[in-house]
Motif scaffolding. Structure first.
Motif, short mmCIF file in Angstrom:
data_model
loop_
_atom_site.label_atom_id
_atom_site.label_comp_id
_atom_site.label_asym_id
_atom_site.label_seq_id
_atom_site.Cartn_x
_atom_site.Cartn_y
_atom_site.Cartn_z
N SER A 72 31.38 29.33 36.54
CA SER A 72 31.81 29.30 36.39
C SER A 72 31.98 30.06 34.67
O SER A 72 33.52 30.78 34.57
N VAL A 73 31.11 30.74 34.15
CA VAL A 73 31.55 31.38 32.84
C VAL A 73 32.06 32.80 34.06
O VAL A 73 32.84 33.16 33.42
N SER A 74 32.10 33.02 35.13
CA SER A 74 32.94 34.16 35.95
C SER A 74 33.83 34.59 35.63
O SER A 74 34.75 34.95 36.13
N GLY A 75 34.23 33.19 36.25
CA GLY A 75 35.63 32.49 35.56
C GLY A 75 36.84 32.77 34.69
O GLY A 75 37.57 33.29 34.33
N MET A 76 36.40 32.72 33.85
CA MET A 76 36.26 32.50 32.07
C MET A 76 36.29 33.75 31.96
O MET A 76 37.02 34.04 31.46
N LEU A 77 35.19 34.36 32.37
CA LEU A 77 34.87 35.89 31.63
C LEU A 77 36.59 36.79 32.60
O LEU A 77 36.83 37.54 32.66
N GLY A 78 36.36 36.53 33.81
CA GLY A 78 37.80 36.98 34.53
C GLY A 78 39.08 36.21 34.26
O GLY A 78 40.00 37.16 33.93
N ALA A 79 38.96 35.19 33.63
CA ALA A 79 40.58 35.13 33.10
C ALA A 79 40.94 35.50 31.68
O ALA A 79 42.14 35.87 31.79
N ASN A 80 39.61 35.53 31.61
CA ASN A 80 39.79 36.85 29.78
C ASN A 80 40.27 38.11 30.20
O ASN A 80 40.53 39.10 29.05
N ALA A 81 39.74 38.76 31.23
CA ALA A 81 39.74 39.90 31.56
C ALA A 81 41.13 40.04 32.53
O ALA A 81 41.92 41.55 31.70
N ILE A 82 41.70 39.57 33.25
CA ILE A 82 43.15 39.93 33.68
C ILE A 82 43.91 38.74 33.82
O ILE A 82 45.02 38.77 34.81
N ASP A 83 43.69 37.39 33.25
CA ASP A 83 44.04 36.32 33.24
C ASP A 83 43.61 34.98 34.30
O ASP A 83 43.20 35.44 35.64
N ASN A 84 44.25 34.02 34.14
CA ASN A 84 43.20 32.87 34.73
C ASN A 84 43.74 32.68 36.57
O ASN A 84 43.06 32.05 37.06
N LEU A 85 45.08 33.27 37.04
CA LEU A 85 45.27 32.97 38.13
C LEU A 85 45.00 33.76 38.54
O LEU A 85 44.66 33.29 40.10
N PRO A 86 45.37 35.17 38.70
CA PRO A 86 44.16 36.06 39.80
C PRO A 86 43.27 36.09 39.77
O PRO A 86 42.18 36.26 40.74
N ALA A 87 42.18 35.91 38.08
CA ALA A 87 40.75 35.29 38.67
C ALA A 87 40.66 34.76 39.09
O ALA A 87 39.63 33.92 40.37
N TYR A 88 40.88 33.06 39.48
CA TYR A 88 41.40 31.93 40.28
C TYR A 88 41.14 32.18 41.70
O TYR A 88 40.12 32.27 42.63
N LEU A 89 42.24 32.93 42.07
CA LEU A 89 42.06 32.82 43.81
C LEU A 89 41.63 34.32 43.47
O LEU A 89 40.90 34.12 44.71
N ALA A 90 40.85 35.25 43.17
CA ALA A 90 40.01 36.38 43.07
C ALA A 90 38.41 35.24 44.22
O ALA A 90 37.81 35.68 44.91
N LEU A 91 38.24 34.63 43.52
CA LEU A 91 36.69 34.04 43.11
C LEU A 91 36.97 32.66 44.28
O LEU A 91 35.62 32.02 44.82
#
Length: 384
Positions: free
Chosen positions: A292-311
């Motif tokens: 979940s923290v990886s998702g949060m960091l990814g969303a704040n780094a590149i946007d939540n949609l690509p962060a979800y798709l990537a993970l």
């Protein structure tokens, strides 16, 4: 327009990936089969919300809640919280950011109250309340496919406790932050008259009929498209000028379509293996927090949609997918680009003349987002 340009670039890159064999044509076809209902729903629900707002539905509800608050700012704020949660849950986070924000800002101003507490409430809840229902966020609709759930009730049961926590924590922070403003009293102003009562009541009726249909298990694009068609026909008769190309979220569709292709190509090149090392594995409390923290960091780094798709490929189970959704939905409260809803929200604030420096937004989010994500993830662990 920047979003459209970025989307066009991503589509070109996706086309190159297909042409060169990096992304097999069969995989691209399977991806299209998965995402077209989601994008069609996004278009239809945006049209419905825009036309309902044009008919004055949101403004009327907000003005009546102001009168119901009886001059108490804290009670008006609670009504705004409820409106933001319902708007986000049924009509998506972008609707709350784009359409509800100007309504609550104007209501606050009409009643002599500072607009910032109400505006920030819509921004935060547009993101965190999007854990409630599958239709609340595109990430949820994507996850519904990955989860294999045909019944929205199973999604709600899985995320009910984290969703409640993700709503309560930001609200407590807002109460603490704006306690003086919310302790004020005001003299309720009179609600503006509705220009076209027939248009208003038809639009309100369509919304009331649509909302329960979105949680019945019917593919959500079907009732959304039906509602959009009804409202388009009604507006063509009574207010043709409101029917414009700008109603369609074409920039979002272009961006999302290109993004889906590029990230699918990335997974073909080994992105999944790399991210598995970052997000870990397993369903222990520590493992779920890591994801979940990886998702949060990814969303704040590149946007939540690509962060979800990537993970998504490294989630692998309903519990881990739920943890990922907590990170990418409740976590994008820090950077301006963490979710498209936040950017749209800030653009509306600038148009309305409401001042909020990004530095302050980032500072507040850096405190609230991690606390929200961690507590919501622990809620997921305790509720399983």
């Amino acid at each position: 327009m920047r979003l459209a340009i970025l989307g066009a670039v991503l589509l070109v890159l996706g086309g190159v990936a297909i042409a060169t064999g990096i992304l097999p044509l069969a995989d691209a076809g399977a991806l299209a089969e998965r995402v077209w209902p989601i994008l069609l729903f996004a278009v239809a629900i945006t049209v419905v919300a825009e036309l309902a707002a044009e008919a004055g539905v949101f403004a009327a509800v907000a003005e009546r809640t102001a009168r119901a608050a009886g001059g108490r700012a804290w009670l008006l704020w609670l009504f705004v919280v409820l409106l933001a949660v319902l708007s986000t849950a049924f009509l998506s986070l972008d609707t709350t950011a784009v359409l509800l924000t100007p309504v609550v800002v104007l209501v606050a101003r009409h009643n002599g109250l500072p607009p910032l507490p109400f505006a920030l409430t819509t921004a935060w809840l547009a993101n965190t309340a999007s854990l409630l229902l599958p239709v609340s966020n595109l990430t949820n609709l994507l996850a519904l496919h990955a989860l294999g759930f045909s019944d929205p009730g199973r999604f709600v049961a899985l995320l009910a406790v984290p969703a409640a926590i993700a709503i309560i924590v930001p609200c407590l922070a807002l109460l603490l932050l704006f306690r003086r403003d919310l302790a004020r009293r005001f003299e309720p102003s009179s609600a503006p008259a509705v220009d076209d009562r027939a248009l208003f009541w038809i639009s309100a009726g369509v919304l009331l009929l649509l909302l329960p249909l979105l949680v019945t298990g019917i593919p959500v694009w079907m009732p959304a498209c039906g509602a959009a068609i009804v409202l388009i026909v009604v507006f063509a008769v009574r207010r043709r000028g409101a029917l414009r190309f700008g109603l369609l979220p074409w920039q979002l569709v272009l961006f999302a379509g290109g993004l889906f292709l590029v990230l699918e190509a990335g997974h073909s090149l080994g992105l999944t293996v790399l991210l598995a090392q970052v997000a870990g594995s397993g369903e222990s409390p520590a493992a779920l927090l890591r994801l979940s923290v990886s998702g949060m960091l990814g969303a704040n780094a590149i946007d939540n949609l690509p962060a979800y798709l990537a993970l998504e490929p490294v989630a692998g189970s309903p519990l881990r997918l739920a943890a990922l959704l907590i990170g990418v939905n409740a976590g994008p409260l820090i950077t301006p680009w963490a979710s498209l809803a936040t950017l749209l929200w800030h653009s509306r604030l600038q148009t309305l003349g409401v001042e909020l420096r990004w530095s302050r937004y980032v500072l507040l989010g850096a405190v609230v987002a991690p606390v929200t994500v961690v507590l919501a993830t622990l809620g997921l662990v305790l509720a399983r």
